[in-house]
Enzyme design. Structure first.
Site, PDB file in Angstrom:
ATOM      1  CB  SER A   1      17.165   5.341  31.182  1.00 16.91           C
ATOM      2  OG  SER A   1      18.143   5.714  29.908  1.00 16.91           O
TER       3      SER A   1
ATOM      4  CG  ASP B   1      19.249  -1.361  28.352  1.00 14.31           C
ATOM      5  OD1 ASP B   1      20.151  -0.885  27.968  1.00 14.31           O
ATOM      6  OD2 ASP B   1      18.333  -0.931  28.689  1.00 14.31           O
TER       7      ASP B   1
ATOM      8  CG  HIS C   1      17.211   1.664  26.727  1.00 12.31           C
ATOM      9  ND1 HIS C   1      18.090   1.781  27.981  1.00 12.31           N
ATOM     10  CD2 HIS C   1      17.021   3.090  26.610  1.00 12.31           C
ATOM     11  CE1 HIS C   1      18.219   2.691  28.458  1.00 12.31           C
ATOM     12  NE2 HIS C   1      17.408   3.555  27.821  1.00 12.31           N
TER      13      HIS C   1
END
Length: 318
Positions: A153, A252, A282
């Site tokens: 991320s 995502d 995500h």
């Protein structure tokens, strides 16, 4: 949308509380109370303070096998959290898996967070950690020619930015990067960024807030550097990067920026391996690690590190 989520991980969306980045201090405090993963008796975990780029204290969390019989590979790990949240301890389990299964010494960096410390502070902290790792490789029992970097991320965004920075500063040399579902496009205007708007761990509004914090409100403007938002890099600007593994879930918000990044890397002549996970939102493997898709995903991370760092050793031997 939920009918498209992998059935193994869909229930977690109702259990996971929506993030509120306007109350980021409370979110940090709550995360700090989360239980730690058990420590493997075959692994030593050490916290070390080094001097950061601005004279700040920079904490490194070091994972090493208790017994070392040969020089190992090294992996710099960068945690996620939208640049706003996160601690190295959150990834204790995965970092220990890298040690046990990929034969690596892992150094995880506790970089400064935003909004208190906007760009370039987090990236410069990661660069300082990489330089310390390379400079101290021998003492750690690490082959300095086999150091890779990885994160997920926001940590994936820092990984991609750090790869560019290390290349352009002529070191430290890295042989591998693994930016996992990376946060790399401050413009927040791809189809997938608009598609994911509900409570899917991370969404368009949270992304806008995170980028605003990171870039001090300058996100979306024309002069954002590629080290801050690597999605802005042209094909020519991505040349000469190391072997790359990356992945993203199909649900995502970072799906499209990752797909574009992979395409440009390939066009730049960078060796790149990519995995798209259908039904994955995500960070699903973080919030629901016991699901079969999560176990498979985490194993892919470990396999990618093991392959890339051993690949480098084989190339050197020829």
């Amino acid at each position: 949308m939920k009918n498209r989520v992998n059935p193994e991980i869909v229930d977690m969306l109702d259990l996971f509380p929506p993030l509120d980045l306007d109350s980021y201090e409370a979110a940090r405090a709550a995360a700090a109370q989360a239980p730690l993963a058990p420590q493997d008796p075959n692994i030593t975990i050490t916290d070390k303070i080094i001097e950061g780029p601005d004279g700040n204290d920079l904490r490194l969390r070091i994972y090493e096998p208790v017994a070392k019989s040969e020089e190992l590979a090294g992996l710099l790990w960068i945690h996620g959290g939208g640049y706003v949240l996160g601690l190295p301890e959150e990834n204790d389990a995965l970092c220990q898996q890298f040690v046990n299964e990929a034969g690596s010494v892992v150094v995880s960096v506790d970089y400064r967070l935003v909004p208190e410390h906007p760009y370039p502070a987090p990236l410069e902290d990661c660069y300082a950690a990489l330089k310390w790792f390379a400079d101290n490789a021998k003492d750690l029992g690490v082959d300095s020619k086999r150091i890779g970097i990885s994160g997920l991320s926001a940590g994936g965004g820092l990984t991609a930015g750090l790869s560019l920075l290390a290349r352009d500063r002529k070191g430290p040399e890295i042989c591998f990067q693994m930016p996992l579902y990376p946060m790399i496009d401050d413009r927040n205007n791809t189809p997938s960024s608009f598609e994911i708007t509900g409570n899917y761990i991370w969404n368009h509004d949270l992304n806008e807030k995170g980028w605003s914090f990171y870039l001090n409100g300058e996100n979306g403007k024309d002069d954002v550097p590629i080290y801050a938002a690597p999605a802005r890099a042209t094909v020519d600007e991505l040349k000469d990067l190391p072997y790359t593994y990356t992945c993203v879930g199909q649900l995502d918000p970072f799906r499209d920026e990752t797909l574009t990044y992979v395409t440009k890397l390939a066009q730049a002549g960078v060796d790149v391996e990519f995995h798209l996970y259908p039904g994955g939102y995500h960070a699903y493997e973080i919030v629901n690690p016991e699901a079969e898709i999560s176990k498979r995903t985490n194993q892919e991370y470990v396999n990618a590190v093991k392959h890339a760092l051993n690949r480098t050793s084989t190339v050197q031997a020829k």
